[in-house]
Design an enzyme around this catalytic site. Structure first.
Site: not given
Ligand code: NAD
Ligand code: UD1
Length: 338
Positions: A31-32, A124-125, A148, A152, A199
């Site tokens: 991780d960076n 991701s969805a 973003y 994916k 959220l």
């Molecule tokens: P996060 O940001 O907490 O974790 C990602 C980690 O990757 C971080 O620790 C960051 O420091 C590290 N990182 C980023 N770029 C790097 C690089 N170039 N080299 C080394 N390390 C690097 O995010 P998360 O929520 O744990 O998500 C993990 C993965 O899942 C991500 O790829 C994210 O896009 C995907 N994802 C997350 C969600 C979500 O809602 N959290 C939803 C769908 C997909």
């Molecule tokens: C968001 C990202 C999506 C990502 C996902 C998980 C956008 C447009 N989409 O989706 O690409 O994969 O997070 O990381 O950012 N909400 C509020 N108030 C807030 C925050 C959210 O009402 O302050 C609502 C949103 O409108 C949504 C729900 O809560 O209906 C969930 O929001 P969020 O947690 O941001 O997830 P996604 O919208 O699904």
């Protein structure tokens, strides 16, 4: 033999490390710390009582990454590392494409070079774009609405091509729905920098008094109460899904996209009510305009995960709210050393 976990200090990565270590699987973490802190790994050690082999290296640093492949007998990779903020990706597309795509290309090239062909990738969805066909099934046509999401989708395509060229790869593309919650110890959880976009971290920060009230984005969606509906999944259930996917790569060749969700949708108002009841904490809110790029309803068809991985989410929305709050209230400043 070890599993290389990229981005292992992050939110989903740290929870997955706990599950891997508790299953006695050897891990090597890179991780960076661009979006995480070293304390997360100390907490993983505290929960599991096990050491973590860790390298502070950037995926873009090919030499640094190669040193890890040289030093360890890597058998499989779980690839979490990437930048994930939707709004930021619109403002900084080059950084997002460079970090997520170039970083992944370097990783896949090294995997190929060192004969490591088992991969679990964090998709991701978001790749279902604006589809209003929930429950979303994996073979729907894909589209994206921001850089973003496009990273994916592009990485999924790149991996399909890698598999076409060499069918000995074993790849699982995990399409996460909305991960929330925290480990039940309260020691690790989501650590957003700045104002949360998502959220649940916003709700917990209102609960702890860091923010005054929640703004609900839209009240006129075509949903039972007019607010957006999502498939929230407990991060520990999600983490466990990675172990099932890893096991799948050891028995099956191929490339499979698999949804990880609960298959159930919950509205924003339902989340607030459940949170308030589970934790006895009031969440003041106000209605705001719809957020650009949002859709009304998004939840998963989870039958493929059950069928292929033998995995399904077990934790309820109440569990998610309780555990998110435990983490937030135990550590109001997230990962400060204690
Ligand atoms: P996060 O940001 O907490 O974790 C990602 C980690 O990757 C971080 O620790 C960051 O420091 C590290 N990182 C980023 N770029 C790097 C690089 N170039 N080299 C080394 N390390 C690097 O995010 P998360 O929520 O744990 O998500 C993990 C993965 O899942 C991500 O790829 C994210 O896009 C995907 N994802 C997350 C969600 C979500 O809602 N959290 C939803 C769908 C997909
Ligand atoms: C968001 C990202 C999506 C990502 C996902 C998980 C956008 C447009 N989409 O989706 O690409 O994969 O997070 O990381 O950012 N909400 C509020 N108030 C807030 C925050 C959210 O009402 O302050 C609502 C949103 O409108 C949504 C729900 O809560 O209906 C969930 O929001 P969020 O947690 O941001 O997830 P996604 O919208 O699904």
């Amino acid at each position: 033999m070890a599993v290389l976990v990229t981005g292992g200090a992050g939110y989903i990565g740290s929870h997955t490390l706990v599950e891997l270590l508790e299953a006695s699987i050897d891990v090597v973490v890179v991780d960076n710390y661009s979006n995480s802190k070293p304390e997360a790994l100390n907490r993983v050690k505290r929960i599991t009582g096990k050491d973590v082999t860790f390298y502070e290296v950037d995926l873009l640093d090919e030499k640094g990454m190669e040193a890890v492949f040289k030093k360890h007998d890597i058998e499989a990779v779980i690839h979490f590392a990437g930048l994930k903020a939707v709004g930021e990706s619109v403002a900084l597309p080059l950084s997002y494409y460079h970090n997520n795509i170039t970083g992944s290309l370097i990783l896949f090239k090294l995997m190929n070079q060192y004969g490591v062909k088992k991969l679990v990738f964090s998709s991701s969805a978001t790749v279902y774009g604006l589809s209003n066909l929930s429950p979303l099934i994996e073979d729907l046509p894909l589209s994206t609405t921001n850089p973003y999401g496009t990273t994916k989708w592009m990485i999924e395509k790149i991996l399909e091509d890698i598999y076409q060229a060499d069918p000995t790869w074993q790849i699982v593309l995990l399409r996460y729905f909305n991960p929330i919650g925290a480990h039940e110890s309260g020691l690790i959880g989501e650590d957003p920098s700045g104002i949360p976009n998502n959220l649940m971290p916003y709700v917990t920060q209102v609960g702890i008094g860091k923010r005054k009230q929640l703004g609900i984005f839209g009240k006129d969606y075509d949903t039972p109460d007019g607010t957006g509906v999502r498939d929230y999944i407990h991060v520990v259930d999600l983490a466990k899904g990675h172990l099932s996917a890893l096991a799948y790569t050891t028995t099956q060749q191929g490339i499979e996209a698999i949804n990880l969700g609960t298959g159930k949708g919950h509205s924003v108002l339902e989340v607030i009510k459940t949170f308030e009841k589970a934790n006895d904490v009031k969440i003041p809110y106000t209605f705001m305009d719809r957020r650009p790029g949002d859709i009304g309803t998004c939840y998963a068809d989870v039958s493929k995960a059950k069928e292929l991985l033998g995995w399904e989410a077990k934790r309820s929305l109440e569990d998610m709210c309780r555990d998110a709050w435990r983490w937030q209230s135990m550590y109001p400043e997230d990962y400060v050393n204690d």
